[in-house]
Design an enzyme around this catalytic site. Structure first.
Site, mmCIF file in Angstrom:
data_model
loop_
_atom_site.group_PDB
_atom_site.id
_atom_site.type_symbol
_atom_site.label_atom_id
_atom_site.label_comp_id
_atom_site.label_asym_id
_atom_site.label_seq_id
_atom_site.Cartn_x
_atom_site.Cartn_y
_atom_site.Cartn_z
ATOM 1 N N LYS A 1 -8.720 -11.286 -16.707
ATOM 2 C CA LYS A 1 -8.751 -10.778 -18.082
ATOM 3 C C LYS A 1 -8.172 -11.858 -18.970
ATOM 4 O O LYS A 1 -7.242 -12.542 -18.531
ATOM 5 C CB LYS A 1 -7.945 -9.482 -18.198
ATOM 6 C CG LYS A 1 -8.421 -8.344 -17.310
ATOM 7 C CD LYS A 1 -9.641 -7.647 -17.850
ATOM 8 C CE LYS A 1 -10.176 -6.615 -16.859
ATOM 9 N NZ LYS A 1 -11.290 -5.810 -17.362
ATOM 10 N N LYS B 17 -13.179 -11.384 -8.706
ATOM 11 C CA LYS B 17 -14.379 -10.661 -9.133
ATOM 12 C C LYS B 17 -14.678 -10.984 -10.590
ATOM 13 O O LYS B 17 -13.771 -11.014 -11.418
ATOM 14 C CB LYS B 17 -14.136 -9.158 -8.974
ATOM 15 C CG LYS B 17 -15.243 -8.280 -9.475
ATOM 16 C CD LYS B 17 -14.795 -6.820 -9.441
ATOM 17 C CE LYS B 17 -15.607 -5.968 -10.386
ATOM 18 N NZ LYS B 17 -15.632 -6.420 -11.777
ATOM 19 N N ASP C 226 -16.171 -10.056 -14.305
ATOM 20 C CA ASP C 226 -16.298 -8.789 -15.021
ATOM 21 C C ASP C 226 -17.777 -8.501 -15.280
ATOM 22 O O ASP C 226 -18.641 -9.370 -15.161
ATOM 23 C CB ASP C 226 -15.457 -8.792 -16.305
ATOM 24 C CG ASP C 226 -14.637 -7.512 -16.398
ATOM 25 O OD1 ASP C 226 -15.167 -6.456 -15.994
ATOM 26 O OD2 ASP C 226 -13.498 -7.550 -16.860
ATOM 27 N N GLU C 227 -18.059 -7.264 -15.655
ATOM 28 C CA GLU C 227 -19.456 -6.822 -15.741
ATOM 29 C C GLU C 227 -20.256 -7.584 -16.797
ATOM 30 O O GLU C 227 -21.476 -7.715 -16.675
ATOM 31 C CB GLU C 227 -19.524 -5.308 -16.003
ATOM 32 C CG GLU C 227 -19.007 -4.822 -17.357
ATOM 33 C CD GLU C 227 -17.484 -4.740 -17.452
ATOM 34 O OE1 GLU C 227 -16.820 -4.921 -16.414
ATOM 35 O OE2 GLU C 227 -16.967 -4.532 -18.564
ATOM 36 N N HIS D 244 -21.330 -3.177 -9.359
ATOM 37 C CA HIS D 244 -20.599 -2.664 -10.520
ATOM 38 C C HIS D 244 -21.498 -1.622 -11.184
ATOM 39 O O HIS D 244 -22.711 -1.818 -11.270
ATOM 40 C CB HIS D 244 -20.264 -3.802 -11.480
ATOM 41 C CG HIS D 244 -19.216 -3.428 -12.490
ATOM 42 N ND1 HIS D 244 -19.440 -2.502 -13.474
ATOM 43 C CD2 HIS D 244 -17.934 -3.847 -12.641
ATOM 44 C CE1 HIS D 244 -18.335 -2.365 -14.200
ATOM 45 N NE2 HIS D 244 -17.399 -3.178 -13.715
ATOM 46 N N LYS E 265 -7.932 4.452 -16.030
ATOM 47 C CA LYS E 265 -8.144 4.541 -17.477
ATOM 48 C C LYS E 265 -9.497 5.170 -17.831
ATOM 49 O O LYS E 265 -9.758 5.457 -18.998
ATOM 50 C CB LYS E 265 -8.068 3.141 -18.089
ATOM 51 C CG LYS E 265 -9.259 2.241 -17.731
ATOM 52 C CD LYS E 265 -9.165 0.848 -18.336
ATOM 53 C CE LYS E 265 -10.398 0.026 -17.974
ATOM 54 N NZ LYS E 265 -10.323 -1.379 -18.369
HETATM 55 O O1 LIG Z 1 -12.835 -4.339 -15.524
HETATM 56 C C1 LIG Z 1 -12.658 -3.321 -14.905
HETATM 57 C C2 LIG Z 1 -11.299 -2.848 -14.616
HETATM 58 O O2 LIG Z 1 -10.306 -3.580 -15.348
HETATM 59 P P1 LIG Z 1 -8.800 -3.054 -15.449
HETATM 60 O O3 LIG Z 1 -8.227 -3.100 -14.059
HETATM 61 O O4 LIG Z 1 -8.110 -4.024 -16.382
HETATM 62 O O5 LIG Z 1 -8.831 -1.677 -15.990
HETATM 63 C C3 LIG Z 1 -13.852 -2.624 -14.340
HETATM 64 O O6 LIG Z 1 -14.997 -3.063 -15.020
HETATM 65 C C4 LIG Z 1 -13.760 -1.146 -14.430
HETATM 66 O O7 LIG Z 1 -12.958 -0.754 -13.403
HETATM 67 C C5 LIG Z 1 -15.077 -0.419 -14.280
HETATM 68 O O8 LIG Z 1 -14.890 0.941 -14.107
HETATM 69 P P2 LIG Z 1 -15.342 1.745 -12.802
HETATM 70 O O9 LIG Z 1 -14.715 1.082 -11.624
HETATM 71 O O10 LIG Z 1 -14.848 3.122 -13.027
HETATM 72 O O11 LIG Z 1 -16.825 1.648 -12.740
HETATM 73 MG MG LIG Z 2 -14.801 -4.597 -15.995
#
Ligand SMILES: O=C(COP(=O)(O)O)[C@H](O)[C@H](O)COP(=O)(O)O
Ligand SMILES: [Mg+2]
Length: 428
Positions: free
Chosen positions: A164, A190, A192-193, A282, A323
């Site tokens: 992040k 990993k 991010d999306e 993801h 979250k």
């Molecule tokens: O970037 C993150 C988590 O970041 P952080 O740990 O800072 O919250 C993921 O994209 C989410 O988990 C996706 O959600 P899900 O896993 O529910 O699909």
């Molecule tokens: Mg993410």
């Protein structure tokens, strides 16, 4: 049969064949529509009927689906607190489906019916997949065996982290963050999306630089490490990226399976089999389908689809601790592990607002055959990424050792700091 009308798609004494695909829908009929009429219309539109009565006869194969079970939910189950909601079951004949084509199946069971005026809302809640349909798909190549076979993680979940800020880091910084996290004790870096191939951090540079740091981290720690690099793109481009990942010696690719689309995931799965790569899925955008409980397609069904098309790891939520809104993480994870005609299982990934203080409750709910993923819960640590990774690893090791976080924190200053910072609260 002389002709077919809606009434021909409802038979409450019907007994589905073992080879039928049985779907459970939750429906709220439109004003003035009784539940039987709505149910028959769902079965009709999702198989071979339409609004008008149709002639049948020569040259016609009967591919009707049959609504065969209706259970009134009542008690304010409608979105507006009304009492019309019902759960219905519909059986689809196997011959309706093209083997091995997820898009075609979804155009039946989650297609036009999602917008039918005969229902105010409709949700595909669950599917019972018959052997013929299920085994026309490849399923996961590795499934949860990656945990043991790639990482040798006997009694603990594997750990992943997403740098992040989620986008905007330079390639060099991204790879450095990876090194800090890997050497702190996480197994997987990993993407991010929404990080793919942007100017500030191009795909191929990131792949090469991150894997160089990965190798250094493996040397330093003596542990296997890997990288979930996001290959999401148009299908042809995605295949090129998959080839690059294999050529550079990585074990995984990551795909945003919902935004990419199931057909492309199936194509990537084929290429990954040739190359021996695992797929991390993801699920960004899943909530557009599954968040409103009355409507759409449940996460349970999206997880079933993910398993059939063959992803090895899938985000399934945090059992309510993180979250993001979650649907039945525990039940979905159980489904991903159930026997399905010999198809491999899927390793569930818990992610979204996790930090070390949540680990005991999370693992009590999910068990340890999972991947625990944290972004902010590592990089937001007051002493930085490396300490954040150490804290998460210590929390997971404590669980495996059957020790409390408090006792582990006595020997892990990084964990102590994380607990002091975030406690055991769920963030929002
Ligand atoms: O970037 C993150 C988590 O970041 P952080 O740990 O800072 O919250 C993921 O994209 C989410 O988990 C996706 O959600 P899900 O896993 O529910 O699909
Ligand atoms: Mg993410």
């Amino acid at each position: 049969m002389a002709g077919i009308t809606y009434e021909d798609f409802l038979d409450l004494s019907f007994d589905p064949a073992d080879s039928d695909l049985v779907c459970t829908f939750r429906i709220v009929p439109a004003d003035g529509m009784d539940v039987e009429s709505a149910a028959s219309r769902v079965a009709s539109e999702s198989s071979n009927g339409t609004w008008a009565a149709l002639p049948t006869g020569e040259g016609f194969t009967d591919m009707r689906a049959m609504a065969f079970d209706i259970e009134a939910l009542g008690g304010g189950a409608d979105a507006d607190g009304g009492t019309d909601a019902a759960e219905i079951k519909v059986a689809y004949p196997e011959g309706l489906f093209e083997p091995g084509s997820m898009p075609q199946i979804l155009s039946c069971i989650a297609g036009n019916i999602m917008g039918m005026k005969a229902v105010d809302t409709i949700r595909l809640v669950d599917c019972e997949w018959p052997e013929g349909v299920a085994t026309s798909f490849a399923g996961p190549q590795f499934g949860s065996s990656v945990r043991q076979e790639v990482f040798g993680a006997d009694d603990r979940p594997i750990l992943a982290t997403v740098p992040k800020p989620k986008v905007g880091l330079s390639t060099e910084r991204h790879a450095e963050v990876g090194y800090e996290a890997w050497t702190g004790g996480v197994d997987l870096l990993k993407d991010d999306e929404n990080l793919t191939d942007q100017e500030f951090n191009p795909f191929h540079d990131r792949l090469v630089e991150s894997l160089a740091e990965r190798d250094a981290a493996e040397d330093e720690t003596g542990e296997p490490k890997s990288y979930l690099i996001n290959v999401t793109a148009g299908t042809n481009e995605m295949l090129e990226r998959v080839d690059q990942v294999a050529a550079e010696g990585c074990e995984y690719v990551m795909v945003d399976v919902i935004t990419t689309g199931w057909a492309a995931v199936q194509t990537v799965r084929e290429r990954c089999e040739e190359l021996g790569l695992a797929i991390h899925a993801h699920r960004a955008m899943h909530a557009a389908f599954d968040r409103l409980p009355q409507h759409g397609v449940s996460m349970r069904v999206l997880a079933q689809i993910s398993r059939l098309v063959g992803v090895d790891q899938l985000h399934t939520g945090t059992a309510g601790l993180g979250k993001l809104a979650n649907e039945d993480t525990v039940g979905i994870n159980a489904w991903l592990r159930e026997d399905l005609y010999g198809l491999n299982d899927v390793l569930p990934v818990a992610s979204g607002g996790l930090h070390p203080g949540l680990v005991p409750d999370l693992l009590d709910a999910t068990g340890t055959n999972v991947c625990v993923q944290a972004g902010g819960g590592i990089h937001g640590h007051p002493d930085g990424t490396h300490e954040g990774a150490k804290a998460l690893r210590a929390a997971v090791d404590a669980y495996a050792e059957d020790r409390s976080l408090a006792s582990k924190a006595e020997e892990s200053p990084a964990l102590r700091t994380a607990i002091d910072e975030w406690g055991t609260e769920t963030p929002r």
